[in-house]
Design a protein around this motif. Structure first.
Motif, PDB file in Angstrom:
ATOM      1  N   ASP A   1       0.796  -1.231   0.000  1.00 57.43           N
ATOM      2  CA  ASP A   1       0.000   0.000   0.000  1.00 57.43           C
ATOM      3  C   ASP A   1       0.830   1.283   0.000  1.00 57.43           C
ATOM      4  N   TYR A   2       2.085   1.186   0.431  1.00 60.35           N
ATOM      5  CA  TYR A   2       2.883   2.411   0.566  1.00 60.35           C
ATOM      6  C   TYR A   2       4.251   2.251  -0.103  1.00 60.35           C
ATOM      7  N   PHE A   3       4.300   1.539  -1.228  1.00 61.30           N
ATOM      8  CA  PHE A   3       5.597   1.264  -1.873  1.00 61.30           C
ATOM      9  C   PHE A   3       6.272   2.551  -2.345  1.00 61.30           C
ATOM     10  N   GLU A   4       5.512   3.460  -2.931  1.00 65.11           N
ATOM     11  CA  GLU A   4       6.106   4.705  -3.435  1.00 65.11           C
ATOM     12  C   GLU A   4       6.675   5.525  -2.284  1.00 65.11           C
ATOM     13  N   GLU A   5       5.933   5.607  -1.171  1.00 63.21           N
ATOM     14  CA  GLU A   5       6.442   6.343  -0.011  1.00 63.21           C
ATOM     15  C   GLU A   5       7.690   5.665   0.552  1.00 63.21           C
ATOM     16  N   PHE A   6       7.699   4.320   0.518  1.00 61.87           N
ATOM     17  CA  PHE A   6       8.865   3.593   1.023  1.00 61.87           C
ATOM     18  C   PHE A   6      10.110   3.884   0.191  1.00 61.87           C
ATOM     19  N   THR A   7       9.960   3.874  -1.140  1.00 62.66           N
ATOM     20  CA  THR A   7      11.116   4.136  -2.004  1.00 62.66           C
ATOM     21  C   THR A   7      11.644   5.552  -1.832  1.00 62.66           C
ATOM     22  N   ARG A   8      10.778   6.481  -1.440  1.00 56.96           N
ATOM     23  CA  ARG A   8      11.206   7.866  -1.220  1.00 56.96           C
ATOM     24  C   ARG A   8      11.611   8.127   0.226  1.00 56.96           C
ATOM     25  N   LYS A   9      11.588   7.061   1.044  1.00 54.97           N
ATOM     26  CA  LYS A   9      12.002   7.121   2.449  1.00 54.97           C
ATOM     27  C   LYS A   9      11.147   8.083   3.275  1.00 54.97           C
TER      28      LYS A   9
ATOM     29  N   PRO B   1      25.932   6.498   3.127  1.00 53.19           N
ATOM     30  CA  PRO B   1      24.851   7.403   2.726  1.00 53.19           C
ATOM     31  C   PRO B   1      25.053   8.807   3.292  1.00 53.19           C
ATOM     32  N   VAL B   2      24.289   9.767   2.794  1.00 47.61           N
ATOM     33  CA  VAL B   2      24.345  11.133   3.304  1.00 47.61           C
ATOM     34  C   VAL B   2      23.801  11.148   4.726  1.00 47.61           C
ATOM     35  N   ALA B   3      24.038  12.248   5.450  1.00 46.01           N
ATOM     36  CA  ALA B   3      23.710  12.323   6.873  1.00 46.01           C
ATOM     37  C   ALA B   3      22.228  12.077   7.141  1.00 46.01           C
ATOM     38  N   ARG B   4      21.333  12.629   6.312  1.00 48.07           N
ATOM     39  CA  ARG B   4      19.902  12.498   6.594  1.00 48.07           C
ATOM     40  C   ARG B   4      19.424  11.054   6.490  1.00 48.07           C
ATOM     41  N   LEU B   5      20.101  10.237   5.662  1.00 43.62           N
ATOM     42  CA  LEU B   5      19.728   8.830   5.533  1.00 43.62           C
ATOM     43  C   LEU B   5      20.346   7.967   6.624  1.00 43.62           C
ATOM     44  N   ARG B   6      21.323   8.505   7.326  1.00 40.27           N
ATOM     45  CA  ARG B   6      21.945   7.758   8.443  1.00 40.27           C
ATOM     46  C   ARG B   6      21.272   8.088   9.780  1.00 40.27           C
ATOM     47  N   LYS B   7      20.378   9.038   9.757  1.00 37.17           N
ATOM     48  CA  LYS B   7      19.744   9.501  10.988  1.00 37.17           C
ATOM     49  C   LYS B   7      18.659   8.519  11.440  1.00 37.17           C
ATOM     50  N   LEU B   8      18.679   8.189  12.737  1.00 38.87           N
ATOM     51  CA  LEU B   8      17.659   7.330  13.315  1.00 38.87           C
ATOM     52  C   LEU B   8      16.531   8.182  13.870  1.00 38.87           C
ATOM     53  N   ALA B   9      15.286   7.717  13.660  1.00 43.35           N
ATOM     54  CA  ALA B   9      14.132   8.478  14.148  1.00 43.35           C
ATOM     55  C   ALA B   9      14.067   8.439  15.675  1.00 43.35           C
TER      56      ALA B   9
END
Length: 492
Positions: free
Chosen positions: A227-235, A484-492
């Motif tokens: 249901d959310y594949f597009e959102e998943f690919t865009r992180k 990866p860039v910093a924003r992709l290494r960030k944990l929520a």
């Protein structure tokens, strides 16, 4: 108005022998045997067989001068009819294929055998599973057609109707679209999981379907991909989590399940896979109590010689009294084949010499590394450094370094690994870029994952260590390290 003009041009052209040498030079040891087999098939004057060698096989100076060029040999005359046939009948004991360099220096022929791993290809593996199904002859042919349409990554990117048309035109098999889809569904149950998918989303979902048990995280992962594949690919993870009303822990578990799936099911059977490929080293470097010993792996290159049968044909012609036109044409053909065989043997010999000559220069240049195995001991080295040292062109060094491997006590490396640019520290000392990359890896490994380091911050930290590196250079090294860039290494 048209005019006739004369002009002089200076052109540089490669001879067929030089082209042959260049092609052989860039062939790695793993593929050399195949090239030799191809030449043996097309040239009957080339033969395989051991020959008496009076000289040490490691000593190549009798065939090459100090600049690495082959010693000139007497060339054949322009008029093939008047050429002395005795040149083709001479004893070759002093000019045989002494390129066959032994790995360990012993005379045991058994030690020269290279163990080759036998394995099936991706498509052969899929076809072997067809036999486990209870199919009719027509259904089996449909399955073979579908498997043949699957690419090396494991995807079926052709539409079903194209496969229906192929079966009709190429095999005279008439089936419906539903028939092909039914067989495709069976193939999608094959190993590896995800095979036969049309796109990434279907591939990942097929893998989730095969996961056993009632894993809650797997169920959530399937909902995300469905249901959310597009959102998943865009992180857009926050948006997905809010829509599904999940807490951080449950969402992270579902994401981890997805990240462990394989986007390319066929990658395990890829010959080019770094992890699964079978590497045959071209060189061996051994540290013998502080003395580096270099040997060339030539065990899968058989010894070559000119066919005795073809030499006997020329001798028969020379001894004969009657020489008609057809006989002369036959002799010309035999001479051409013998010349081609000699050129190929020379090219192989020159290839081995050039490889050893170049690798010896690299070993001497990076001596401290080969003695210690410490990456920080690697000196900055570019192609021009080695080219200048051995007196050869940069393109020659590039061909040697591009696809050759060396086995050391610290692992097996592609020769390109030892080439790196120089970075100047504040003290004026030149160090390899590997040292900077190691620092970047350490900084990222020890960073706060809730506030990861940006490229700007990494640049400042390197500056504090004495390395003046631009931000864009930091970004380039980070990408080369697959960070990866910093924003992709960030944990929520």
């Amino acid at each position: 108005m048209l005019k006739l003009t004369q002009s002089q041009k200076l052109l540089q052209k490669l001879s067929p022998q030089q082209i042959q040498f260049i092609k052989l030079l860039q062939v790695p040891t793993a593929n050399l045997e195949e090239k030799i087999k191809e030449e043996l098939e097309i040239n009957p004057a080339l033969d395989v067989g051991a020959a008496p060698q009076e000289d040490d096989p490691y000593h190549l100076s009798d065939q090459y001068d100090q600049d690495g060029e082959p010693v000139s040999q007497e060339s054949s005359g322009e008029d093939g009819q008047t050429e002395d046939i005795s040149d083709y009948l001479m004893d070759e004991s002093d000019n045989m294929s002494d390129y066959h360099v032994r790995e360990h220096g012993d005379d045991d022929d058994d030690s020269r055998e290279v163990p080759i791993r036998e394995e099936s290809t991706f498509h052969e593996y899929l076809l072997s599973q067809v036999g486990l199904l209870d199919l009719t002859e027509t259904e089996q042919q449909v399955a073979e057609q579908v498997i043949g349409s699957i690419d090396d990554d494991g995807y079926l990117r052709r539409d079903v109707m194209s496969i229906v048309d192929d079966l009709a035109f190429n095999r005279n098999i008439y089936v419906t679209e539903a028939d092909v889809k039914r067989i495709l569904k069976l193939i999608q149950e094959f190993d590896p999981a995800g095979v036969g998918a049309s796109d990434l989303q279907e591939c990942l979902l097929l893998q989730l379907d095969k996961m056993t048990g009632t894993n809650g995280a797997a169920k959530v992962a399937k909902v995300i991909l469905t249901d959310y594949f597009e959102e998943f690919t865009r992180k857009h993870y926050d948006r997905i989590r809010q829509h599904l009303s999940l807490d951080n822990e449950a969402f992270k578990e579902a994401i981890q399940v997805i990240l462990k799936l394989t986007p390319r099911p066929g990658i395990a059977f890829s010959n080019g896979s770094k992890d699964n490929g079978y590497i045959i080293p071209d060189f061996f470097i051994h540290n013998n109590n502080g003395v580096l010993e270099l040997t060339l792996n030539s065990r899968n290159a058989p010894e070559l010689r000119v066919s005795e049968e073809y030499k006997d044909m020329l001798k028969t012609y020379e001894d004969g009294s009657l020489k008609d036109k057809k006989q002369k044409e036959a002799v010309m053909f035999i001479k051409q084949k013998i010349d081609s065989a000699k050129w190929f043997i020379d090219a192989i010999r020159q290839r081995q010499h050039t490889l050893l000559y170049t690798m010896k220069a690299i070993m001497d240049y990076q001596r401290e590394y080969f003695l210690s195995g410490n990456e920080s001991a690697l000196r900055p080295m570019i192609l021009k450094d080695i080219a200048d040292k051995i007196g050869m062109d940069i393109s020659t060094v590039s061909r040697v370094a591009n696809s050759k491997y060396v086995q050391t006590e610290y692992g097996t490396f592609l020769l390109k690994y030892f080439f790196s640019e120089a970075i100047t520290t504040d003290s004026g000392e030149e160090v390899s870029t590997y040292e900077v990359k190691n620092l970047i890896q350490d900084f990222v490994a020890n960073e706060d994952k809730h506030s990861p380091l940006s490229d700007e911050k990494l640049m400042e930290m390197l500056s504090e260590k004495g390395f003046q590196v631009a931000r864009r250079t930091v970004a380039k090294y980070r990408e080369q390290l697959h960070i990866p860039v910093a924003r992709l290494r960030k944990l929520a």
